[in-house]
Scaffold this motif. Structure first.
Motif, PDB file in Angstrom:
ATOM      1  N   HIS A 194     -20.126 -19.135  12.999  1.00 44.40           N
ATOM      2  CA  HIS A 194     -18.697 -19.432  12.985  1.00 44.40           C
ATOM      3  C   HIS A 194     -18.171 -19.505  11.555  1.00 44.40           C
ATOM      4  O   HIS A 194     -18.913 -19.740  10.610  1.00 44.40           O
ATOM      5  CB  HIS A 194     -18.414 -20.763  13.690  1.00 44.40           C
ATOM      6  N   THR A 195     -16.874 -19.267  11.435  1.00 44.67           N
ATOM      7  CA  THR A 195     -16.159 -19.496  10.186  1.00 44.67           C
ATOM      8  C   THR A 195     -15.109 -20.567  10.449  1.00 44.67           C
ATOM      9  O   THR A 195     -14.798 -20.881  11.600  1.00 44.67           O
ATOM     10  CB  THR A 195     -15.468 -18.217   9.687  1.00 44.67           C
ATOM     11  N   SER A 196     -14.545 -21.134   9.413  1.00 46.06           N
ATOM     12  CA  SER A 196     -13.447 -22.083   9.580  1.00 46.06           C
ATOM     13  C   SER A 196     -12.515 -21.984   8.390  1.00 46.06           C
ATOM     14  O   SER A 196     -12.941 -21.739   7.267  1.00 46.06           O
ATOM     15  CB  SER A 196     -13.965 -23.518   9.724  1.00 46.06           C
ATOM     16  N   GLY A 197     -11.231 -22.140   8.665  1.00 48.81           N
ATOM     17  CA  GLY A 197     -10.225 -22.081   7.615  1.00 48.81           C
ATOM     18  C   GLY A 197      -8.884 -22.523   8.151  1.00 48.81           C
ATOM     19  O   GLY A 197      -8.698 -22.696   9.359  1.00 48.81           O
ATOM     20  N   SER A 198      -7.951 -22.718   7.245  1.00 48.91           N
ATOM     21  CA  SER A 198      -6.612 -23.172   7.625  1.00 48.91           C
ATOM     22  C   SER A 198      -5.572 -22.238   7.025  1.00 48.91           C
ATOM     23  O   SER A 198      -5.720 -21.801   5.879  1.00 48.91           O
ATOM     24  CB  SER A 198      -6.371 -24.599   7.120  1.00 48.91           C
ATOM     25  N   SER A 205      -9.915 -28.731   6.649  1.00 49.11           N
ATOM     26  CA  SER A 205      -9.905 -28.082   7.958  1.00 49.11           C
ATOM     27  C   SER A 205     -11.291 -27.511   8.243  1.00 49.11           C
ATOM     28  O   SER A 205     -11.709 -26.538   7.613  1.00 49.11           O
ATOM     29  CB  SER A 205      -8.859 -26.971   7.986  1.00 49.11           C
ATOM     30  N   THR A 206     -11.990 -28.113   9.159  1.00 51.81           N
ATOM     31  CA  THR A 206     -13.368 -27.717   9.422  1.00 51.81           C
ATOM     32  C   THR A 206     -13.626 -27.568  10.915  1.00 51.81           C
ATOM     33  O   THR A 206     -12.869 -28.065  11.749  1.00 51.81           O
ATOM     34  CB  THR A 206     -14.362 -28.746   8.858  1.00 51.81           C
ATOM     35  N   GLU A 250      -8.440 -22.341  12.040  1.00 50.28           N
ATOM     36  CA  GLU A 250      -8.762 -21.052  12.650  1.00 50.28           C
ATOM     37  C   GLU A 250     -10.246 -20.772  12.478  1.00 50.28           C
ATOM     38  O   GLU A 250     -10.815 -21.023  11.417  1.00 50.28           O
ATOM     39  CB  GLU A 250      -7.928 -19.940  12.013  1.00 50.28           C
ATOM     40  N   SER A 251     -10.864 -20.237  13.527  1.00 51.89           N
ATOM     41  CA  SER A 251     -12.300 -19.978  13.478  1.00 51.89           C
ATOM     42  C   SER A 251     -12.626 -18.666  14.168  1.00 51.89           C
ATOM     43  O   SER A 251     -12.053 -18.342  15.222  1.00 51.89           O
ATOM     44  CB  SER A 251     -13.077 -21.117  14.150  1.00 51.89           C
ATOM     45  N   LEU A 252     -13.512 -17.910  13.571  1.00 52.81           N
ATOM     46  CA  LEU A 252     -14.087 -16.724  14.192  1.00 52.81           C
ATOM     47  C   LEU A 252     -15.495 -17.097  14.642  1.00 52.81           C
ATOM     48  O   LEU A 252     -16.353 -17.424  13.817  1.00 52.81           O
ATOM     49  CB  LEU A 252     -14.141 -15.553  13.208  1.00 52.81           C
ATOM     50  N   ILE A 253     -15.717 -17.091  15.945  1.00 53.18           N
ATOM     51  CA  ILE A 253     -17.021 -17.427  16.509  1.00 53.18           C
ATOM     52  C   ILE A 253     -17.629 -16.144  17.056  1.00 53.18           C
ATOM     53  O   ILE A 253     -17.008 -15.443  17.855  1.00 53.18           O
ATOM     54  CB  ILE A 253     -16.895 -18.492  17.605  1.00 53.18           C
ATOM     55  N   ASN A 276     -11.653 -15.230  18.480  1.00 52.14           N
ATOM     56  CA  ASN A 276     -10.811 -15.898  17.499  1.00 52.14           C
ATOM     57  C   ASN A 276     -10.213 -17.142  18.150  1.00 52.14           C
ATOM     58  O   ASN A 276      -9.536 -17.057  19.171  1.00 52.14           O
ATOM     59  CB  ASN A 276      -9.697 -14.957  17.017  1.00 52.14           C
ATOM     60  N   VAL A 277     -10.483 -18.291  17.553  1.00 48.40           N
ATOM     61  CA  VAL A 277     -10.113 -19.582  18.134  1.00 48.40           C
ATOM     62  C   VAL A 277      -9.212 -20.341  17.167  1.00 48.40           C
ATOM     63  O   VAL A 277      -9.395 -20.261  15.948  1.00 48.40           O
ATOM     64  CB  VAL A 277     -11.385 -20.416  18.418  1.00 48.40           C
ATOM     65  N   ARG A 278      -8.239 -21.067  17.704  1.00 51.85           N
ATOM     66  CA  ARG A 278      -7.390 -21.926  16.875  1.00 51.85           C
ATOM     67  C   ARG A 278      -7.343 -23.334  17.457  1.00 51.85           C
ATOM     68  O   ARG A 278      -7.089 -23.523  18.654  1.00 51.85           O
ATOM     69  CB  ARG A 278      -5.957 -21.374  16.793  1.00 51.85           C
ATOM     70  N   PHE A 279      -7.593 -24.308  16.606  1.00 55.49           N
ATOM     71  CA  PHE A 279      -7.459 -25.714  16.954  1.00 55.49           C
ATOM     72  C   PHE A 279      -6.142 -26.224  16.358  1.00 55.49           C
ATOM     73  O   PHE A 279      -5.775 -25.838  15.247  1.00 55.49           O
ATOM     74  CB  PHE A 279      -8.611 -26.535  16.366  1.00 55.49           C
ATOM     75  N   ASP A 280      -5.426 -27.091  17.072  1.00 58.79           N
ATOM     76  CA  ASP A 280      -4.189 -27.638  16.521  1.00 58.79           C
ATOM     77  C   ASP A 280      -3.971 -29.063  17.008  1.00 58.79           C
ATOM     78  O   ASP A 280      -4.593 -29.514  17.967  1.00 58.79           O
ATOM     79  CB  ASP A 280      -2.975 -26.764  16.886  1.00 58.79           C
ATOM     80  N   TYR A 281      -3.068 -29.758  16.308  1.00 60.18           N
ATOM     81  CA  TYR A 281      -2.560 -31.068  16.725  1.00 60.18           C
ATOM     82  C   TYR A 281      -1.060 -31.003  16.479  1.00 60.18           C
ATOM     83  O   TYR A 281      -0.514 -31.681  15.620  1.00 60.18           O
ATOM     84  CB  TYR A 281      -3.214 -32.181  15.901  1.00 60.18           C
ATOM     85  N   ALA A 282      -0.407 -30.130  17.277  1.00 64.22           N
ATOM     86  CA  ALA A 282       0.987 -29.768  17.009  1.00 64.22           C
ATOM     87  C   ALA A 282       1.996 -30.719  17.622  1.00 64.22           C
ATOM     88  O   ALA A 282       3.195 -30.605  17.349  1.00 64.22           O
ATOM     89  CB  ALA A 282       1.250 -28.345  17.502  1.00 64.22           C
TER      90      ALA A 282
END
Length: 434
Positions: A194-198, A205-206, A250-253, A276-282
């Motif tokens: 996996h990768t992680s970034g914002s 952002s992890t 954002e993460s590429l798994i 391609n996955v996105r985590f949020d707390y919108a």
């Protein structure tokens, strides 16, 4: 037994991950029968190759697949000595998994390559593998291996979490009698990464991976326990959306798949699967205040011409999409997005209001003062999209329709936003059915 060095594998995954993130569309997966870096200076004369790369006559004596637990290396599992049985899935799945598998099977072509996206919360891959062990010097086919790879992905609306249920199953083998090959010594490996970034470049952002991201085992171990589950999460700092921090990560798994055997050059599929996955707390704009989505999943507002609650809205949108030159404002060559070209959500309330004012002005120009009537000015694309009337390109349409119909259509649109966690700038489509 031949093994990939961890450093070599990680280096390849980072290169592929970078290419996927930069590309406008996912690249095709690469497969090779040549040894990967770290396997020494000598190259084995025997290698795994895809069966599809060989002529049919080369496979004439290796076309009798036998389930692994019926395999006998001394006979090569010949069909004449062992009665074949129905292929099987050894995975005991829950209702959610079973449902996704059934639907995935109906989208066989997509599921067998890059994977099929049911929604922004569910994705799957069902990929069959058919590999031949071949002596490259004598062009002799020594054995054959068949198996299926399943990857089911479940993003969570309400938590910063995504789960992948993966399996290697339906394993079948055959070896040539007298070859000395023993399929019980063959292994299959799955390596998640996996990768992680914002988007904002926030270093905090992890993504937290599962304790175990890889599994490399003998065929027999996979046959007994085909399924394993991986959970990826992203920590949060509590509600911060009122401060403008949506905590986007954002993460590429992705997965790499290998097949190994003693003294055999391994088979290696680098980009066997990726999501391609996105985590949020919108916060409330997304419905449930936090969640996770597969960003390539399609979100769609569907309205029916036969639905009396929104049939006027539906007819207006259909006319704008199919016959835009007949809608107002009218100009030659006019086109309106939303059917094949996506719309994008707009969160800025001031810009939304500017869209509404522009649309109402156009309605008044065409139909005059309609105040005091049950009619309202319906606009498409919607005021809550970046393609709204005030964008400046005149690719929009307005029409007076029944006010209740217009308001119901607006509520349906908001439901699509929250049901799909559509954030500012996220794409979606509009489909009209008869």
């Amino acid at each position: 037994m031949t093994r990939h060095l961890p450093f070599a594998r990680r280096a390849r995954l980072l290169v592929v991950a970078g290419a996927l993130l930069l590309a406008s569309a996912p690249s095709a997966a690469s497969a090779t029968g040549s040894p990967a870096p770290g396997h020494g200076l000598s190259t084995p004369a025997v290698t795994f190759v895809p069966a599809a790369t060989l002529p049919s006559e080369a496979l004439r004596d290796l076309n009798h697949p036998v389930p692994l637990d019926e395999y006998r290396p001394d006979t090569g599992a010949a069909a004449s000595t062992l009665a074949p049985r129905a292929t099987r899935s050894a995975v005991a799945a829950g209702n959610e998994q079973t449902d996704l598998r059934e639907q995935c099977t109906k989208h066989r072509e997509a599921a067998a390559s890059k994977g099929w996206l049911k929604s922004r919360f569910e994705t799957c891959q069902h990929r069959p593998f058919d590999l031949v062990v071949r002596d490259m010097r004598g062009t002799q086919e020594i054995g054959r291996l068949w198996f299926d790879v399943w990857v089911l992905g479940f993003a969570t609306d309400g938590a910063r979490r995504v789960d992948f249920v993966s399996s290697i199953e339906n394993i079948r083998v055959q070896t040539a009698p007298g070859s000395g090959a023993d399929a019980r010594n063959w292994t299959v490996g799955q390596y998640f990464s996996h990768t992680s970034g914002s988007p904002s470049g926030d270093p905090s952002s992890t993504v937290t991976p599962p304790k175990k991201e890889s599994r490399d085992e003998l065929l027999g171990a996979w046959d007994k326990q085909p399924q394993w589950t991986l959970t990826y999460t992203s920590p949060d700092a509590g509600p911060q959306w009122s401060k403008g921090n949506l905590q986007l990560v954002e993460s590429l798994i992705m997965t790499e798949l290998t097949v190994n055997a003693p003294d055999v050059a391994p088979y290696n599929q680098v980009d066997a699967y990726h999501s391609n996955v996105r985590f949020d707390y919108a916060g409330p704009i997304a419905g449930k205040h936090k969640g996770t989505v597969f960003t390539e999943g399609r979100a769609e507002l569907a309205l029916s011409l036969k639905d009396p609650a929104v049939n006027e809205s539906a007819q207006h949108i259909l006319d704008a999409q199919k016959n835009p030159e007949r809608t107002f404002p009218s100009w030659p060559g006019k086109s309106v997005p939303g059917a094949k070209e996506p719309l994008h959500r707009l969160i800025d309330t001031k810009k939304q209001e500017a869209n509404r004012e522009k649309s109402i002005s156009e309605c008044t120009k065409v139909w005059g003062n309609y105040s005091g009537t049950p009619l309202q000015c319906d606009e498409y694309p919607f005021a809550s999209t970046r393609e709204g009337s005030n964008k400046g390109d005149n690719r929009y349409s307005v029409r007076l329709i029944d006010g209740a119909d217009n308001e119901t259509g607006g509520r349906r649109l908001n439901s699509v936003y929250t049901a799909n966690r559509i954030l500012d700038g996220d794409p979606f489509f509009v489909k009209i059915t008869s």
